[in-house]
Design an enzyme around this catalytic site. Structure first.
Site, short mmCIF file in Angstrom:
data_model
loop_
_atom_site.label_atom_id
_atom_site.label_comp_id
_atom_site.label_asym_id
_atom_site.label_seq_id
_atom_site.Cartn_x
_atom_site.Cartn_y
_atom_site.Cartn_z
N SER A 124 0.80 -1.22 0.00
CA SER A 124 0.00 0.00 0.00
C SER A 124 0.84 1.28 0.00
CB SER A 124 -0.95 -0.06 1.20
OG SER A 124 -1.80 1.03 1.22
N ASP A 144 -3.64 6.16 -3.06
CA ASP A 144 -2.45 5.64 -2.38
C ASP A 144 -1.79 4.58 -3.27
OD1 ASP A 144 -4.13 3.47 -2.04
OD2 ASP A 144 -3.44 3.04 -0.02
N ASP A 149 -1.67 1.38 -3.58
CA ASP A 149 -2.38 0.23 -4.18
C ASP A 149 -3.81 0.61 -4.55
OD1 ASP A 149 -3.23 0.38 -1.53
OD2 ASP A 149 -3.47 -1.78 -1.32
N ALA A 207 -11.21 8.34 8.01
CA ALA A 207 -10.83 9.71 7.67
C ALA A 207 -9.69 9.69 6.64
CB ALA A 207 -10.40 10.46 8.92
N SER A 264 -0.90 1.45 17.59
CA SER A 264 -1.00 1.27 16.14
C SER A 264 -1.06 -0.22 15.81
CB SER A 264 0.23 1.90 15.48
OG SER A 264 0.43 1.33 14.21
#
Ligand code: 16G
Ligand code: MG
Length: 545
Positions: A65, A277, A279, A372, A501
């Site tokens: 990604s 982005d 991918d 978001a 995260s």
């Protein structure tokens, strides 16, 4: 273990570095590409098992990604084009971390736990992004599939959502569409052209959109798709993957995080722009105003635009369908207030990560979900789709209702319901703006974002932070949430939360307030609280300048 003879032979060519452990995270495995060959081979094995278990085609996407070009990653796609279930995420981690001599035992464990009939056929679809490492890593996946007698179809270079789409098409036997790139382009472009026929005064100027392709796969696929639009859309492509480095100073993540345009894009004031982005499963929009000020329209603004449009059409069509918007804790407070108080739309909040939002959105007739950061789509229940279809074909309804139903029908066809898809999302947004005769400035002014700040803190073990209430409150370590509550009270319209995260070894901090200074100060104070109470390492967080 005669059935594993081939596995034993081939796995030696994709051997695991001793001691290396990796975790199937929020979006699969992701790390530096040179550590991934054995993981890819094993994910080929696992996808084959999953296919035998579900008697369906399974997808394997090779991508990292928005990560730097040197990284890579892999994720599995379930039969309806969704993320794999938590059980299988666990198997993925076990299989990836089994030492070389324990690989067959690990495979056997999964086969037994899931009672897999190994004589079932298996079918695996594979796709990859444009990273230099992706081609050889794909070969490792293919090797894994063939070792267990699975059939594979290699789509080569495709966006992540395109592969999700192919898997869904195959497993619904063509009801969702044709499982080829041509089929994807035709379905989407046809719906887009039908929708934009309803636009009044759709001038060339309004059709013009600048697209930052993040120097990735999305740029290549938009080039391929261009000819299908028949001038209904005019895309000027920047960071088009011809020379620049993937995700470097460009792409949706860069634009969202840095709140500035990507490098290499020439923007006239007021010109509508967007970024994919790496991918092409995320998208954000933006423009510079005449004073040179940058305006970002993120996933929250996208969800608002799309849900407002759908709600209007449903009312016009006289359909009784419940529409909801699914957000995460990162959703700007202004967007939530606007949706709930002004639009009177149900809003729910889930944990971060597409699988959580997708799951929640399935509970409604129409579930619009967006993070978001620009990842999202719309899900229509079977019943909602049937009602829309019926109305669009019913000869006994008023023109107004019929027109609304037809718009809804084409919107359903334009949306990739398998997963968030930057190409599809972009086309939906372009169509909504065209049909409503709306400029990007008008869209932006629906509500004003509360100033906000995202920061991260390094701690020795991020697992000490446990959260509840869709990550909006910290349960541990003791005292952290009370401290955050006290800090938040110091500022007007303020809100803050912390969460570990799922993709990086850090704790993330989010704060919003009535002014940027307050949001920055609050974010910094919360960082200090995390540092002090959750075992911060390295330098003490400094205030933002
Ligand atoms: C992954 C997720 C994305 C989420 C992000 C959060 C998918 C396909 N992607 O990229 O949705 O926003 O992780 O990252 O689920 P974080 O946990 O590091 O904040
Ligand atoms: Mg992505």
């Amino acid at each position: 273990m005669a059935q594993f003879e081939d596995v034993i032979l081939k796995s030696a060519l994709h051997s695991k570095p001793k001691g290396l452990t990796l975790q199937y995270g929020t979006a699969g495995f992701r790390t530096t590409a040179k550590h991934l060959d054995h993981v890819m081979f094993r994910m080929g094995l696992l996808a084959t098992l999953r296919s035998k278990r579900t008697k369906s085609t399974i997808g394997v996407m090779v991508t990292a990604s928005h990560n730097p070009e040197e990284d890579n990653g892999v994720k599995l796609i379930d039969p309806m084009g969704e993320m794999v279930t938590p059980d299988w995420e666990g198997y993925a981690t076990q299989l990836a971390n089994a030492e070389q001599d324990a690989l067959c035992t690990a495979l056997n464990d999964i086969i037994e736990k899931e009672s897999i009939n190994m004589s079932e056929k298996a079918s695996v679809f594979i796709g990859r992004d444009t990273r230099p490492s992706s081609e050889s890593l794909t070969q490792a996946v293919l090797d894994g599939v063939s070792c267990l007698g699975g059939e594979s179809k290699d789509y080569g270079l495709v966006t992540t959502p395109q592969l999700h789409y192919m898997v869904r098409c195959r497993n619904t036997h063509g009801c969702y569409g044709t499982d080829t790139l041509q089929g994807y382009y035709q379905k989407l472009s046809h719906a887009f052209i039908e929708l934009t026929k309803n636009a009044q005064n759709h001038t060339d100027d309004q059709k013009r959109l600048l697209l930052d392709g993040a120097n990735g796969i999305g740029a290549l696929k938009m080039r391929e798709m261009e000819t299908f639009f028949q001038s209904a859309l005019q895309v000027a492509l920047f960071n088009d993957c011809c020379s620049g480095k993937l995700n470097h100073l460009c792409g949706a993540d860069y634009v969202k995080v840095h709140q500035r345009p990507p490098q290499g894009m020439v923007m006239d004031p007021g010109q509508r722009c967007c970024s994919f982005d790496g991918d092409a499963d995320r998208i954000v929009y933006y423009f510079n105003d005449s004073a040179g000020c940058f305006h970002l329209l993120d996933g929250d603004k996208i969800a608002t635009l799309i849900s407002t449009y759908l709600k209007e059409l449903i009312t016009q069509a006289g359909l009784n369908l419940q529409i909801a918007v699914v957000q995460t804790a990162y959703a700007n407070g202004s967007s939530t207030r606007y949706l709930e108080d002004i639009m009177k739309v149900t809003v729910c909040c889930t944990k971060t990560g597409v699988k959580h939002l997708h799951h929640a959105a399935q509970e409604f007739d129409i579930g619009v979900y967006f993070e978001a950061n620009g990842h999202g789509t719309v899900l229509f229940s079977k019943q909602a789709e049937e009602q829309i279809q019926e109305l669009a074909q019913n000869p006994n309804v008023s023109d107004e209702k019929k027109c609304a139903a037809k718009l809804l029908k084409n919107t359903v066809n334009l949306i990739n319901q398998a997963t968030g898809d930057a190409i599809s999302d972009m086309l939906v947004i372009e169509a909504v703006l065209a049909v409503r005769g709306m400029t990007v400035q008008e869209w932006d002014s629906i509500y004003t974002d509360l100033p906000n700040r995202q920061l991260k803190v390094k701690v020795s073990d991020r697992c000490v932070i446990d959260t509840t209430d869709a990550e909006r409150r910290a349960v541990t370590p003791a005292g952290l949430q009370d401290t955050i509550d006290t800090l938040v009270k110091k500022y007007a319209k303020a809100r803050a939360f912390v969460r570990p995260s799922g993709t990086e070894d850090v704790v993330r901090v989010y704060a919003e307030a009535d002014t940027q200074e307050s949001a920055d100060a609050l974010a910094h104070e919360v960082c200090l609280a995390v540092y002090n109470l959750a075992g911060g390492v390295g330098e003490v967080p400094k205030p933002l300048k």
